[in-house]
Design an enzyme around this catalytic site. Structure first.
Site, PDB file in Angstrom:
ATOM      1  N   ARG A 117      55.028  39.526  35.045  1.00  0.00           N
ATOM      2  CA  ARG A 117      54.077  39.264  36.125  1.00  0.00           C
ATOM      3  C   ARG A 117      52.710  39.884  35.824  1.00  0.00           C
ATOM      4  O   ARG A 117      51.660  39.290  36.118  1.00  0.00           O
ATOM      5  CB  ARG A 117      54.633  39.811  37.439  1.00  0.00           C
ATOM      6  CG  ARG A 117      53.725  39.523  38.621  1.00  0.00           C
ATOM      7  CD  ARG A 117      54.469  39.691  39.932  1.00  0.00           C
ATOM      8  NE  ARG A 117      53.681  39.193  41.034  1.00  0.00           N
ATOM      9  CZ  ARG A 117      53.176  39.968  41.988  1.00  0.00           C
ATOM     10  NH1 ARG A 117      53.396  41.265  41.975  1.00  0.00           N
ATOM     11  NH2 ARG A 117      52.442  39.441  42.949  1.00  0.00           N
ATOM     12  N   HIS A 137      60.235  33.319  37.977  1.00  0.00           N
ATOM     13  CA  HIS A 137      60.933  33.910  39.120  1.00  0.00           C
ATOM     14  C   HIS A 137      62.452  33.887  38.939  1.00  0.00           C
ATOM     15  O   HIS A 137      63.186  34.132  39.884  1.00  0.00           O
ATOM     16  CB  HIS A 137      60.512  33.220  40.423  1.00  0.00           C
ATOM     17  CG  HIS A 137      59.097  33.530  40.827  1.00  0.00           C
ATOM     18  ND1 HIS A 137      58.432  32.884  41.849  1.00  0.00           N
ATOM     19  CD2 HIS A 137      58.202  34.430  40.338  1.00  0.00           C
ATOM     20  CE1 HIS A 137      57.208  33.364  41.957  1.00  0.00           C
ATOM     21  NE2 HIS A 137      57.037  34.296  41.050  1.00  0.00           N
ATOM     22  N   ASN A 172      47.749  42.471  44.091  1.00  0.00           N
ATOM     23  CA  ASN A 172      48.213  43.385  43.047  1.00  0.00           C
ATOM     24  C   ASN A 172      48.631  44.754  43.556  1.00  0.00           C
ATOM     25  O   ASN A 172      49.571  45.359  43.058  1.00  0.00           O
ATOM     26  CB  ASN A 172      47.106  43.574  42.000  1.00  0.00           C
ATOM     27  CG  ASN A 172      46.828  42.293  41.226  1.00  0.00           C
ATOM     28  OD1 ASN A 172      47.656  41.383  41.206  1.00  0.00           O
ATOM     29  ND2 ASN A 172      45.670  42.207  40.602  1.00  0.00           N
ATOM     30  N   HIS A 228      49.222  37.875  35.793  1.00  0.00           N
ATOM     31  CA  HIS A 228      48.064  38.255  36.615  1.00  0.00           C
ATOM     32  C   HIS A 228      46.855  38.645  35.768  1.00  0.00           C
ATOM     33  O   HIS A 228      45.731  38.597  36.245  1.00  0.00           O
ATOM     34  CB  HIS A 228      48.435  39.361  37.598  1.00  0.00           C
ATOM     35  CG  HIS A 228      49.201  38.849  38.774  1.00  0.00           C
ATOM     36  ND1 HIS A 228      49.177  39.442  40.016  1.00  0.00           N
ATOM     37  CD2 HIS A 228      50.022  37.774  38.905  1.00  0.00           C
ATOM     38  CE1 HIS A 228      49.944  38.748  40.848  1.00  0.00           C
ATOM     39  NE2 HIS A 228      50.477  37.745  40.207  1.00  0.00           N
TER      40      HIS A 228
HETATM   41  C1  HEM Z   1      53.172  29.616  41.031  1.00  0.00           C
HETATM   42  C2  HEM Z   1      52.632  30.498  41.831  1.00  0.00           C
HETATM   43  C3  HEM Z   1      53.181  31.885  42.011  1.00  0.00           C
HETATM   44  C4  HEM Z   1      53.226  32.544  43.184  1.00  0.00           C
HETATM   45  C5  HEM Z   1      52.744  32.044  44.531  1.00  0.00           C
HETATM   46  C6  HEM Z   1      53.851  33.823  42.919  1.00  0.00           C
HETATM   47  C7  HEM Z   1      54.051  34.807  43.862  1.00  0.00           C
HETATM   48  C8  HEM Z   1      54.782  35.954  43.669  1.00  0.00           C
HETATM   49  C9  HEM Z   1      55.052  36.934  44.682  1.00  0.00           C
HETATM   50  C10 HEM Z   1      54.558  36.883  46.118  1.00  0.00           C
HETATM   51  C11 HEM Z   1      55.821  37.892  44.117  1.00  0.00           C
HETATM   52  C12 HEM Z   1      56.374  39.134  44.803  1.00  0.00           C
HETATM   53  C13 HEM Z   1      55.363  40.259  44.789  1.00  0.00           C
HETATM   54  C14 HEM Z   1      55.825  41.442  45.599  1.00  0.00           C
HETATM   55  O1  HEM Z   1      56.697  41.288  46.447  1.00  0.00           O
HETATM   56  O2  HEM Z   1      55.297  42.552  45.398  1.00  0.00           O
HETATM   57  C15 HEM Z   1      56.036  37.533  42.738  1.00  0.00           C
HETATM   58  C16 HEM Z   1      56.780  38.239  41.849  1.00  0.00           C
HETATM   59  C17 HEM Z   1      56.965  37.872  40.547  1.00  0.00           C
HETATM   60  N1  HEM Z   1      56.316  36.847  39.887  1.00  0.00           N
HETATM   61 FE1  HEM Z   1      55.287  35.352  40.738  1.00  0.00          FE
HETATM   62  N2  HEM Z   1      54.166  33.903  41.601  1.00  0.00           N
HETATM   63  C18 HEM Z   1      53.760  32.747  40.998  1.00  0.00           C
HETATM   64  C19 HEM Z   1      53.849  32.450  39.661  1.00  0.00           C
HETATM   65  C20 HEM Z   1      54.401  33.283  38.730  1.00  0.00           C
HETATM   66  C21 HEM Z   1      54.340  33.051  37.298  1.00  0.00           C
HETATM   67  C22 HEM Z   1      53.612  31.893  36.629  1.00  0.00           C
HETATM   68  C23 HEM Z   1      55.036  34.071  36.714  1.00  0.00           C
HETATM   69  C24 HEM Z   1      55.280  34.325  35.257  1.00  0.00           C
HETATM   70  C25 HEM Z   1      55.391  33.391  34.347  1.00  0.00           C
HETATM   71  C26 HEM Z   1      55.529  34.920  37.769  1.00  0.00           C
HETATM   72  C27 HEM Z   1      56.330  36.009  37.580  1.00  0.00           C
HETATM   73  C28 HEM Z   1      56.755  36.843  38.593  1.00  0.00           C
HETATM   74  C29 HEM Z   1      57.744  37.877  38.408  1.00  0.00           C
HETATM   75  C30 HEM Z   1      58.517  38.151  37.109  1.00  0.00           C
HETATM   76  C31 HEM Z   1      57.868  38.554  39.626  1.00  0.00           C
HETATM   77  C32 HEM Z   1      58.758  39.759  39.919  1.00  0.00           C
HETATM   78  C33 HEM Z   1      58.028  41.032  39.508  1.00  0.00           C
HETATM   79  C34 HEM Z   1      58.839  42.302  39.682  1.00  0.00           C
HETATM   80  O3  HEM Z   1      59.989  42.264  40.092  1.00  0.00           O
HETATM   81  O4  HEM Z   1      58.243  43.361  39.409  1.00  0.00           O
HETATM   82  N3  HEM Z   1      55.106  34.425  38.977  1.00  0.00           N
HETATM   83  N4  HEM Z   1      55.373  36.344  42.480  1.00  0.00           N
END
Ligand code: HEM
Ligand SMILES: *[C@@H]1O[C@H](CO)[C@@H](O)[C@H](O)[C@H]1NC(C)=O
Ligand SMILES: *[C@@H]1O[C@H](CO)[C@@H](O)[C@H](O)[C@H]1NC(C)=O
Length: 332
Positions: A69, A200, A101, A73
């Site tokens: 992530r 995800h 972030n 970002h």
């Molecule tokens: C398509 C639009 C996307 C949206 C709206 C989105 C939104 C989010 C949100 C809201 C979270 C949770 C943050 C939190 O609760 O603190 C999250 C976590 C995450 N996102 Fe996305 N995301 C998107 C795309 C992506 C992409 C493209 C990737 C990587 C290729 C990605 C990888 C991750 C990962 C791995 C997590 C978990 C991080 C952790 O557990 O530390 N996301 N995302």
């Protein structure tokens, strides 16, 4: 190990030459980036990064997700230039504390530690942007994803932009169209949206990210109809009604530390965690891709590697642009 695999891949590509359609995805030189960029100046780089990522994941199984992530970002906001790693100072407002972030991105210390080791071996040579890109590739491949070669030579920004974060990072509360527009403005397409959303398959989200779906969805007084009822009741006990959103986290799928295709099988049964995840099923083209990835985990893993390769090359600084930071948290 990583270096061997890399050499072996490079060699194979060389042999296959223009006959292979693969070569167009992974040319030996990508724009101004180069697979051998640090071959002389920092020969152990790939080993150092991979070893330290492995240790970090052993210590904290969520770290693969967090690094992935962090890299997303970084790249989606003004390119892969490590701008996300900069701390706030009186002269510079960083991106770390921007709303999407703050209290959410993790893994900064892992990158800072790797950078410190790399600086001991090869001072002022390797950019933080390259380290983050390599660390992400290693993290994904160490938890079950497909390995992809990473061309190197990115340089680090001397600035950051909080406003760009607000404008460019997709929000879980906006429709697919808007998210797709953000991706296309970076040279990515709908397929990349579907494939990279599959990131995800790893990690967790806090209540704030999905609570709006649980009790009073869009003012209806009811939960989101596109949310599986047993997932709904689990999420409700994690994030009770009335309470302010807490920092409890829910896994994106049932195997949040393993790279697999459960994300897509879940979407087929209304078990996507974020509204933006489930929204992929609302678009016929995206839904067709979701179906195929849910049937074919290897196809997903392979396409993910290809889309990550695109992501890692967005808006890179090369040549004399930017700098090689001494520490990832501050400009020189
Ligand atoms: C398509 C639009 C996307 C949206 C709206 C989105 C939104 C989010 C949100 C809201 C979270 C949770 C943050 C939190 O609760 O603190 C999250 C976590 C995450 N996102 Fe996305 N995301 C998107 C795309 C992506 C992409 C493209 C990737 C990587 C290729 C990605 C990888 C991750 C990962 C791995 C997590 C978990 C991080 C952790 O557990 O530390 N996301 N995302
Ligand atoms: C191990 O992970 C925990 C969080 O789970 C973190 O607080 C700690 O600093 C990590 N230790 C090392 C040596 O990376
Ligand atoms: C989606 O994009 C449109 C056009 O840019 C904008 O007017 C709208 O506010 C956006 N929707 C959300 C929920 O962000």
């Amino acid at each position: 190990m990583a270096q061997k695999l890399f050499l072996c891949l490079t060699f194979t590509l060389f042999l296959l030459g223009p006959l292979s359609p693969f070569i167009y995805k992974y040319p030996l030189v990508y724009g101004q980036l180069d697979y051998n960029f640090y071959a002389q100046s920092c020969p152990y780089l790939l080993n150092i990064v991979r070893y330290n990522v492995l240790s970090a994941i052993r210590n904290d199984t969520r770290m693969a997700a967090s690094l992935l992530r962090l890299h997303f970002h970084d790249c989606i906001v003004n390119g892969c230039d490590a701008s996300v790693l900069l701390d706030d100072t009186k002269d510079l407002t960083g991106e770390k504390n921007a709303p999407p972030n703050r209290n959410s991105l993790r893994g900064f210390e892992v990158i800072d530690n790797i950078k410190a080791v790399v600086e001991r071996f090869c001072p002022s040579t390797v950019s933080c942007a390259d380290i983050l890109t390599l660390a992400t590739r290693d993290a994904v491949s160490l938890v079950g994803g497909t390995y992809w070669p990473v061309p190197l030579g990115r340089r680090d920004s001397t600035t950051a932009s909080l406003t760009a974060v607000l404008q460019q990072i997709p929000s879980p509360f906006e429709p697919l169209q808007n998210i797709t527009a953000k991706f296309t403005s970076k040279g990515l397409d709908l397929k990349d949206v579907v494939v990279l959303s599959g990131g995800h398959t790893l990690g967790f989200a806090q209540c704030f990210a999905f609570k709006g779906r649980l009790f009073n969805f869009q003012g209806s007084g009811k939960p989101d109809p596109a949310l599986d009822s047993s997932l709904l009741s689990n999420l409700r006990s994690l994030c009770p009604d009335g309470d302010a959103p807490n920092s409890n986290v829910a896994p994106f799928d049932t195997s949040p530390t393993m790279f697999d295709n459960a994300y897509y099988t879940n979407l087929r049964s209304n078990a996507g965690l974020l509204e933006s995840d489930q929204a992929l099923m609302g678009d016929p083209l995206a839904a067709a891709m979701v179906y195929s990835y849910s049937m074919n985990p290897r196809l997903f893993s392979f396409d993910f590697a290809a889309s990550m390769s695109k992501l890692g090359n967005i808006g890179v600084l090369t040549g004399k642009n930017g700098e090689i930071r001494k520490k990832c948290g501050s400009v020189n």
